[in-house]
Design a protein around this motif. Structure first.
Motif, short mmCIF file in Angstrom:
data_model
loop_
_atom_site.label_atom_id
_atom_site.label_comp_id
_atom_site.label_asym_id
_atom_site.label_seq_id
_atom_site.Cartn_x
_atom_site.Cartn_y
_atom_site.Cartn_z
N PRO A 248 -7.64 40.95 8.79
CA PRO A 248 -7.66 42.13 7.92
C PRO A 248 -6.83 43.26 8.54
N GLU B 57 -7.47 46.25 8.72
CA GLU B 57 -8.35 47.20 9.41
C GLU B 57 -8.39 46.95 10.92
N MET C 60 -12.54 45.03 5.30
CA MET C 60 -12.85 43.81 5.99
C MET C 60 -14.30 43.45 5.69
N ILE C 61 -14.61 42.18 5.73
CA ILE C 61 -15.95 41.69 5.40
C ILE C 61 -16.80 41.62 6.66
N ALA D 125 -17.36 40.00 11.82
CA ALA D 125 -16.46 40.05 10.67
C ALA D 125 -16.03 38.65 10.27
N VAL E 67 -23.88 40.72 3.38
CA VAL E 67 -22.43 40.79 3.53
C VAL E 67 -21.98 42.11 2.90
N SER E 68 -21.10 42.83 3.61
CA SER E 68 -20.61 44.10 3.09
C SER E 68 -19.15 44.29 3.47
N GLU E 69 -18.55 45.32 2.93
CA GLU E 69 -17.17 45.67 3.23
C GLU E 69 -17.16 46.86 4.19
N MET E 70 -16.18 46.89 5.09
CA MET E 70 -16.00 48.03 5.98
C MET E 70 -14.54 48.46 5.89
N THR E 71 -14.33 49.75 5.66
CA THR E 71 -12.97 50.29 5.57
C THR E 71 -12.44 50.62 6.96
N ARG E 72 -11.17 50.87 7.04
CA ARG E 72 -10.56 51.28 8.32
C ARG E 72 -11.19 52.58 8.81
N ARG F 104 -18.59 32.33 7.55
CA ARG F 104 -19.67 33.32 7.55
C ARG F 104 -21.01 32.74 8.02
#
Length: 110
Positions: free
Chosen positions: A91, A93, A1-2, A83, A9-14, A58
């Motif tokens: 997402p 997640e 998820m962003i 997010a 801006v970054s990605e985050m995993t579950r 965003r």
């Protein structure tokens, strides 16, 4: 998820999200967060709760996500997460994590 933190801006995993959730006593999700102000206020009022603001645009959450990322002594809210996503295509997640969900001003597709 962003994830948005100001201009970053970054990605985050579950797995990363689950690790973050483990540090708190509950999760509140604000769908269609707009500028993110309501999520920020809730995070300040309830520091033991993770507050996730979901907003498809965003730029709308840029200012408050930057404020939340500051140190708590400077007005930060480390328990606020911003997010970028639409409610129609959340997402994966985010599945099954919320204890509470807020939708302040529902729009046509809701």
């Amino acid at each position: 998820m962003i994830i948005v933190r100001g201009k970053a801006v970054s990605e985050m995993t579950r797995e990363q999200l689950e690790a973050l959730i483990a540090a708190y006593g509950g999760v509140t999700v604000d769908l269609g967060a707009g500028d993110g102000r309501a999520a920020y206020r809730r995070a300040i009022e309830r520091p033991r709760e993770l507050v996730i603001a979901i907003e498809p645009v965003r730029e709308n959450v840029r200012e408050l996500s930057a404020k939340a990322a500051k140190k708590p002594a400077r007005g930060g809210a480390p328990n606020a997460l911003y997010a970028v996503a639409s409610i129609e295509r959340l997402p994966p997640e985010l599945r099954g994590i919320a204890d509470e969900i807020f939708v302040t001003l529902p729009w046509g597709s809701l």
